[in-house]
Design an enzyme around this catalytic site. Structure first.
Site, PDB file in Angstrom:
ATOM      1  N   GLY A  71      -5.270   1.342  -8.709  1.00 32.95           N
ATOM      2  CA  GLY A  71      -6.495   2.111  -8.865  1.00 32.95           C
ATOM      3  C   GLY A  71      -6.432   3.371  -7.997  1.00 32.95           C
ATOM      4  CB  THR A  72      -4.904   3.933  -4.666  1.00 33.26           C
ATOM      5  OG1 THR A  72      -5.718   2.966  -3.994  1.00 33.26           O
ATOM      6  CG2 THR A  72      -4.599   5.091  -3.744  1.00 33.26           C
ATOM      7  CG  ASN A 140     -15.639  -0.156  -2.345  1.00 38.74           C
ATOM      8  OD1 ASN A 140     -16.135   0.876  -2.810  1.00 38.74           O
ATOM      9  ND2 ASN A 140     -15.078  -0.198  -1.158  1.00 38.74           N
ATOM     10  CD  GLN A 168     -14.470  -3.624  -6.132  1.00 37.45           C
ATOM     11  OE1 GLN A 168     -14.755  -4.708  -6.638  1.00 37.45           O
ATOM     12  NE2 GLN A 168     -13.564  -3.524  -5.181  1.00 37.45           N
ATOM     13  CB  ALA A 189      -4.284  -5.306 -12.794  1.00 38.38           C
ATOM     14  CG  HIS A 190      -5.725  -5.910  -6.929  1.00 40.86           C
ATOM     15  ND1 HIS A 190      -6.390  -6.281  -5.801  1.00 40.86           N
ATOM     16  CD2 HIS A 190      -5.656  -4.555  -6.892  1.00 40.86           C
ATOM     17  CE1 HIS A 190      -6.705  -5.191  -5.092  1.00 40.86           C
ATOM     18  NE2 HIS A 190      -6.264  -4.129  -5.744  1.00 40.86           N
ATOM     19  CB  THR A 226      11.149   1.697 -15.670  1.00 45.24           C
ATOM     20  OG1 THR A 226      12.292   2.538 -15.782  1.00 45.24           O
ATOM     21  CG2 THR A 226      11.289   0.499 -16.600  1.00 45.24           C
ATOM     22  CB  CYS A 313      -8.923   0.396   2.417  1.00 43.24           C
ATOM     23  SG  CYS A 313      -8.737  -0.076   0.721  1.00 43.24           S
TER      24      CYS A 313
HETATM   25  N1  PLP Z   1     -11.694   2.116  -6.025  1.00 45.88           N
HETATM   26  C1  PLP Z   1     -12.476   1.126  -5.584  1.00 45.88           C
HETATM   27  C2  PLP Z   1     -13.959   1.225  -5.788  1.00 45.88           C
HETATM   28  C3  PLP Z   1     -11.924   0.022  -4.941  1.00 45.88           C
HETATM   29  O1  PLP Z   1     -12.712  -0.954  -4.481  1.00 45.88           O
HETATM   30  C4  PLP Z   1     -10.523  -0.017  -4.765  1.00 45.88           C
HETATM   31  C5  PLP Z   1      -9.897  -1.140  -4.020  1.00 45.88           C
HETATM   32  O2  PLP Z   1     -10.495  -1.720  -3.144  1.00 45.88           O
HETATM   33  C6  PLP Z   1      -9.752   1.036  -5.268  1.00 45.88           C
HETATM   34  C7  PLP Z   1     -10.365   2.081  -5.892  1.00 45.88           C
HETATM   35  C8  PLP Z   1      -8.253   1.043  -5.119  1.00 45.88           C
HETATM   36  O3  PLP Z   1      -7.652   0.168  -6.027  1.00 45.88           O
HETATM   37  P1  PLP Z   1      -6.189  -0.389  -5.706  1.00 45.88           P
HETATM   38  O4  PLP Z   1      -6.345  -1.494  -4.717  1.00 45.88           O
HETATM   39  O5  PLP Z   1      -5.686  -0.874  -7.039  1.00 45.88           O
HETATM   40  O6  PLP Z   1      -5.392   0.742  -5.201  1.00 45.88           O
END
Ligand code: PLP
Length: 369
Positions: A71-72, A140, A168, A189-190, A226, A313
């Site tokens: 997601g980042t 989040n 989220q 995904a996670h 890939t 984080c």
């Molecule tokens: N955006 C939000 C709102 C999140 O809560 C998170 C992860 O905590 C992310 C982005 C980042 O996702 P990823 O852990 O897949 O990098």
């Protein structure tokens, strides 16, 4: 508690058993999705099936889905567009949005934690520069759902693009990318029981999205490297399960509300953030003055429950989480906040166990025993 209670789904969800099986099978089958031979074509077919499931989860077209590494990364790709001169973000965005463009203009939130739409309208009026607005769908930490459709309308009326971090929200509440009107959306995904290290960036017009990772022509030339076929396959299965389980996930609000009632019964002065607002059904963020976040996280951990102080984080910092600071929450409350986030493994026994542990901690620290 006899066994551990995992109450930190917003940090990461336990991998769904169906996902583990699908990932293992994809690893056994192998194949590079870009190869033209039969093994490659089979891998490609698995990737495309997953693309469809991820798109369906958020009411998007599969052609707009770019698989990424997280997601980042998805947020970074959307926001670090060379052709956008000005970015407006809300003060409560995830760090992957805030850090992607430290030069962004920050739109404040109300004391309740909702994006201040009047302030957004003023910021949009201020400049003629090409602009993108980035506002998350659900926070989040507090679980508060933001007025994204209204914010998107404001942005579009001003000629700006709109990116939405739905990491989220997707799979926890119904999400319809087309109804929201956003131009791009980040997913991961996670958070829904898929593998870690797999994300998606969904674009209304993929041809307008600049590439971020350079190299080969994978993902329609928009994300080189890939494809992580097993991870993507696992993501597709997680998306399918999450969609099928949306009603059950919604019902977690009953357990969450029961937990909050118990907390208030034990400590009537506890502050519950976002109560009464549209919130993710699985998320509770609350604070009790005098009972610090660290004491609660460590005490509950020893007692067998995994909870968090803020986003994973930012774990380890001793300061009011910036999301709460942006809502004007003073340190004496902000430093005492914890987040409980439930999921499909959560049972009433987990809530009872948490409450018993929390009450012990509360009575010990606040001198009631
Ligand atoms: N955006 C939000 C709102 C999140 O809560 C998170 C992860 O905590 C992310 C982005 C980042 O996702 P990823 O852990 O897949 O990098």
């Amino acid at each position: 508690m006899t066994s551990r209670s995992y109450l930190d789904f917003n940090a990461t969800a336990p991998t769904r058993p169906e996902v583990i099986d699908a990932v293992a099978e994809a690893m056994r089958e192998g194949g590079n999705a870009s190869s033209v031979h039969a093994d490659g074509r089979a891998a490609r077919a698995r990737v495309e099936k997953a693309r469809q499931h991820v798109a369906t989860l958020v009411g998007a077209d599969a052609t707009g889905v770019i698989f990424t590494g997280s997601g980042t990364e998805s947020n970074n790709q959307a926001l670090r567009c060379d052709n956008i001169e000005r970015i407006i973000v809300s003060a409560v965005e995830h760090e992957s949005v805030l850090q992607a463009r430290p030069d962004a203009v920050v739109c404040p939130v109300t004391p309740e934690g909702l994006v201040d739409l009047d302030a957004l309208a003023r910021l949009l009026e201020e400049s003629e520069k090409s602009t993108m607005v980035s506002i998350m769908l659900a926070n989040n930490e507090t679980g508060i759902v933001q007025p994204v459709a209204e914010a998107t309308q404001l942005a579009h009326n001003a000629g700006a693009l709109f990116h939405c971090d739905a990491v989220q929200a997707a799979g926890k509440i119904p999400v319809d990318m087309k109804a929201l009107g956003v131009d791009s959306m980040a997913l991961s995904a996670h958070k829904i029981g898929g593998p870690q290290g797999v994300g998606a960036l969904i674009c209304k017009t993929p041809s307008m999205m600049p590439r971020f990772v350079h190299g080969g022509g994978q993902e329609s030339g928009l994300r080189a490297g890939t494809e992580n076929v097993p991870g993507i396959v696992g993501y597709g299965v997680a998306a399918e399960c999450a969609l099928a389980g949306l009603n059950d996930f919604g019902a977690l609000a009953n357990l969450r509300d029961a937990l909050e009632e118990h907390v208030l019964a034990i400590e009537p002065s506890a502050v519950i953030f976002g109560k009464g607002l549209d919130r993710l059904p699985n998320t509770s963020k609350f604070a009790t003055k005098g009972l610090t976040s660290e004491v609660q996280v460590m005490g509950l951990d020893l007692d067998g429950a995994s909870i968090s102080a803020g986003s994973a984080c930012s774990a380890g910092r001793v300061e009011t989480p910036y999301v709460l600071a942006a809502m004007g929450i003073p340190d004496e409350i902000g430093l005492c906040a914890v987040r409980i986030s439930l999921g499909w493994t959560t049972t009433p026994a987990d809530i009872d166990g948490f409450i018993a542990g929390w009450q012990k901690l509360h009575d010990r620290k606040l001198g009631k025993s």
